[in-house]
Design a protein around this motif. Structure first.
Motif, PDB file in Angstrom:
ATOM      1  N   ARG A  78      43.731  21.338 -17.238  1.00  0.00           N
ATOM      2  CA  ARG A  78      43.187  20.962 -15.939  1.00  0.00           C
ATOM      3  C   ARG A  78      44.287  20.846 -14.883  1.00  0.00           C
ATOM      4  O   ARG A  78      44.055  20.334 -13.792  1.00  0.00           O
ATOM      5  CB  ARG A  78      42.434  19.628 -16.042  1.00  0.00           C
ATOM      6  CG  ARG A  78      41.303  19.646 -17.044  1.00  0.00           C
ATOM      7  CD  ARG A  78      40.354  18.473 -16.799  1.00  0.00           C
ATOM      8  NE  ARG A  78      39.384  18.322 -17.866  1.00  0.00           N
ATOM      9  CZ  ARG A  78      38.334  19.110 -18.053  1.00  0.00           C
ATOM     10  NH1 ARG A  78      38.140  20.118 -17.236  1.00  0.00           N
ATOM     11  NH2 ARG A  78      37.503  18.904 -19.051  1.00  0.00           N
ATOM     12  N   ASP A  92      34.839  19.212 -11.501  1.00  0.00           N
ATOM     13  CA  ASP A  92      34.791  18.908 -10.082  1.00  0.00           C
ATOM     14  C   ASP A  92      35.018  17.425  -9.839  1.00  0.00           C
ATOM     15  O   ASP A  92      34.290  16.578 -10.354  1.00  0.00           O
ATOM     16  CB  ASP A  92      33.433  19.305  -9.492  1.00  0.00           C
ATOM     17  CG  ASP A  92      33.202  20.795  -9.606  1.00  0.00           C
ATOM     18  OD1 ASP A  92      34.170  21.508  -9.916  1.00  0.00           O
ATOM     19  OD2 ASP A  92      32.054  21.221  -9.376  1.00  0.00           O
ATOM     20  N   GLY A  93      36.067  17.133  -9.059  1.00  0.00           N
ATOM     21  CA  GLY A  93      36.294  15.756  -8.661  1.00  0.00           C
ATOM     22  C   GLY A  93      36.839  14.864  -9.744  1.00  0.00           C
ATOM     23  O   GLY A  93      36.687  13.644  -9.678  1.00  0.00           O
ATOM     24  N   ASP A  94      37.456  15.409 -10.787  1.00  0.00           N
ATOM     25  CA  ASP A  94      37.996  14.571 -11.865  1.00  0.00           C
ATOM     26  C   ASP A  94      38.813  13.415 -11.314  1.00  0.00           C
ATOM     27  O   ASP A  94      38.627  12.269 -11.683  1.00  0.00           O
ATOM     28  CB  ASP A  94      38.904  15.410 -12.783  1.00  0.00           C
ATOM     29  CG  ASP A  94      38.144  15.949 -13.977  1.00  0.00           C
ATOM     30  OD1 ASP A  94      36.965  15.590 -14.123  1.00  0.00           O
ATOM     31  OD2 ASP A  94      38.740  16.710 -14.750  1.00  0.00           O
ATOM     32  N   ALA A  96      39.443  13.076  -7.815  1.00  0.00           N
ATOM     33  CA  ALA A  96      38.887  12.635  -6.536  1.00  0.00           C
ATOM     34  C   ALA A  96      37.788  11.598  -6.733  1.00  0.00           C
ATOM     35  O   ALA A  96      37.532  10.780  -5.856  1.00  0.00           O
ATOM     36  CB  ALA A  96      38.346  13.838  -5.770  1.00  0.00           C
ATOM     37  N   THR A 133      40.877  13.509  -1.281  1.00  0.00           N
ATOM     38  CA  THR A 133      39.955  14.293  -2.109  1.00  0.00           C
ATOM     39  C   THR A 133      40.467  15.698  -2.381  1.00  0.00           C
ATOM     40  O   THR A 133      39.755  16.511  -2.950  1.00  0.00           O
ATOM     41  CB  THR A 133      38.585  14.385  -1.427  1.00  0.00           C
ATOM     42  OG1 THR A 133      38.746  14.965  -0.127  1.00  0.00           O
ATOM     43  CG2 THR A 133      37.939  13.020  -1.299  1.00  0.00           C
ATOM     44  N   GLY A 136      40.707  18.043  -6.455  1.00  0.00           N
ATOM     45  CA  GLY A 136      39.735  18.681  -7.333  1.00  0.00           C
ATOM     46  C   GLY A 136      40.104  20.136  -7.570  1.00  0.00           C
ATOM     47  O   GLY A 136      41.269  20.524  -7.514  1.00  0.00           O
TER      48      GLY A 136
END
Length: 578
Positions: A78, A92-94, A96, A133, A136
């Motif tokens: 990742r 998505d957004g791990d 964030a 943010t 991601g």
């Protein structure tokens, strides 16, 4: 039988770290076939990655001495990448999610509770908060995934897919096997290996037309990216502003934020050659002086200049550089320039001679910003060996500048890493003098390099034009680096299936603002349906400008690839309009 990599001996791990299938320390999702039995070394529990996918994870297999495959570890890569082999598939957004989720787990009683802003802020450190943010999925993870899922001619990644020149490889081998008292297998000087900083000082003394002190005016780093990071960390404090010329290499804006600074975007203006007849043409990117003047303020701490420029290939001309110098002075004594010159030896279309300060340069066509009158004391020059010697994995970069700007970098370096690889630094020190010698029928390696890239540029340019893209005319527009910023024509817009601009495709968390616009949609479609991978331009623009459509018409295409890859891409491009 085998539970972790820690059980293996150094020879085993040495083979692992050299695997071309590694991305940021994890095994890629591309399978590697096992060798015939007779090629295996029975004395070692030799590793061969035969990776299999399990729910987006990669299973690493090894051959034990009995020749049987044993499962070692299941992992998912990742880690984000910039312009490299990025095969990450981040959820998505791990990260964030820590910053934006309105609920947090109460670990004291195991119950969910409503979190306050302070709870959310406590979940991550200051650096992650500064990134916000923007942690991601990215364009690199998204198009890295596409390169793995589809059979494509990959013109997206910004690094050469061939070996370094033979004299560089020989220098690396000789440094590696050096068994003298000065063998480079231990720590070296943190600020830079003595042999290398002396070579760099010798070269930059010629570039800058002044004597460079190797011990006080040069710092060696792990690649140019770290050099940029350290420059910003030593210069910028919260509230400071750093000017970026837009479009820009996307690494810059987050490094500014990590230092606590605020990026201020100065858009370059695209000027078409002609559109009087209604035909969409190529053109030039120019710096309009008044736009820079409007952005300058007493808060301006630094200006990042990248010439030759990624992603456009622009070579800033002498007039533009003089305007930058004037604005540095106007901003006040606190303002400096960080001049990113990693492509300086790849000026494949040189500016007119009158634009080159009237002095001979060992980098034909390139102007070192610090060599302008009064700019040595206001400039940190950043560069590296990776692009020049087709050795991006060597990861040796450097900063050159006045001691008052380089000394803080020296002071910060021990807290980042003890030193860049001594072996690689020594190899580069042995490589640099060889590059000035005749090579492959040319007066120097640098002349050979430019000729090679000029030919590849023309090979790719022909394919892009035949496919319907508009590109720069390098007989009239100076160019450098190894990217073509190709313009999307109305004909190509019509070729893109209408559903590709529908919500099923345009909602994409990796795209700026979560919206994939024309440039992204076209690149994704070409990768999935036409067999060629390019990079959309929107990630190289500020989010606001990308959402306004400033990047819609352009894609970035790399020609630092073998002729076979470029020719394969050209054939694939011919199918775009059909």
């Amino acid at each position: 039988m085998i539970s972790s990599l820690n059980n293996y001996n150094p020879a085993f791990l040495g083979l692992l770290v050299q695997s071309p299938l590694l991305c940021n320390g994890f095994i890629s999702s591309k399978p590697l076939g096992l060798p015939p039995t007779e090629e295996r070394n029975p004395k070692l529990a030799t590793l061969f990655a035969s990776s299999t996918q399990k729910d987006s994870a990669t299973t690493l297999l090894a051959l034990d001495n009995d020749g049987e495959e044993d499962e070692i570890v299941v992992t998912v890569d990742r880690a984000p990448c910039f312009d490299g082999v990025c095969e990450s598939t981040p959820v998505d957004g791990d990260v964030a999610a820590f910053l934006t989720d309105t609920h947090a787990c109460d670990h004291d009683n195991g119950k969910d509770k409503e979190s306050s802003p302070s709870d959310e802020n406590d979940a991550v450190g200051e650096a992650m908060l500064r990134l916000g943010t923007m942690t991601g999925p990215t364009v690199w993870s998204e198009f890295g995934r596409l390169s793995q899922e589809y059979d494509v001619a990959n013109l997206g990644q910004g690094f050469p897919d061939w070996l370094p020149p033979d004299f560089a490889v020989e220098a690396l081998v000789s440094a590696t096997i050096d068994s003298t008292k000065q063998s480079p297998h231990q720590y070296t000087r943190t600020a830079g290996h003595p042999n290398l900083v002396k070579q760099l000082a010798r070269r930059y003394s010629k570039h800058m037309h002044r004597t460079i002190d190797p011990m006080n005016e040069v710092a060696v780093t792990v690649g140019a990216s770290q050099a940029l990071y350290l420059c910003l960390q030593t210069l910028v404090k919260p509230g400071d502003e750093v000017i970026l010329f837009e479009p820009f290499f996307d690494l810059y804006q987050n490094q500014i934020k990590l230092a606590g600074g605020t990026p201020v975007y100065v858009p370059l203006t695209f000027v078409p050659y002609t559109e009087d007849t209604g035909e969409v043409s190529g053109g030039e990117w120019v710096l309009e002086p008044e736009k820079l003047e409007q952005a300058i303020s007493p808060k301006t701490r630094a200006i990042i200049l990248n010439s030759p420029h990624n992603p456009t290939g622009k070579v800033f001309n002498l007039s533009e550089m003089k305007h930058i110098a004037e604005n540095v002075i106007a901003a006040g004594p606190q303002c400096v320039v960080i001049s990113d010159e990693v492509y300086k030896y790849i000026v494949h279309s040189s500016p007119p001679q009158e634009e080159l300060l009237g002095v001979e340069s060992s980098c034909p066509g390139h102007i070192h910003f610090a060599s302008l009158p009064g700019m040595w004391d206001r400039t940190i020059t950043v560069s590296s060996a990776g692009k020049t010697f087709s050795a991006t994995g060597w990861q040796v970069g450097w900063c050159v500048g006045p001691s008052n700007l380089i000394s803080p970098v020296h002071q910060l370096l021990p807290y980042v890493q003890f030193c860049a690889s001594t072996v690689i630094q020594e190899a580069l020190a042995r490589t640099l003098p060889k590059a000035d010698e005749p090579y492959e029928g040319y007066d120097s390696y640098y002349e050979y390099l430019n000729s090679k890239y000029r030919r590849k540029r023309d090979l790719l340019g022909k394919g892009l034009k035949e496919a319907g893209f508009a590109i720069p005319d390098y007989d009239r527009t100076p160019g450098g680096g190894f990217f073509i910023f190709a313009r999307i024509t109305p004909e190509l817009r019509r070729a893109l299936p209408a559903e590709r601009m529908g919500p099923e495709y345009t909602k994409n968390p990796a795209a700026p603002g979560g919206e994939a616009r024309l440039d992204w949609a076209l690149c994704q479609w070409m990768a999935e349906e036409k067999g060629v991978l390019c990079i959309p331009s929107s990630p190289f623009f500020s989010r606001e400008r990308a959402m306004e459509g400033a990047s819609d018409e352009f894609i970035r295409v790399a020609f630092c690839k073998t002729d076979e890859t470029i020719e394969s891409a050209a054939r694939a491009l011919m199918g775009v309009r059909s």
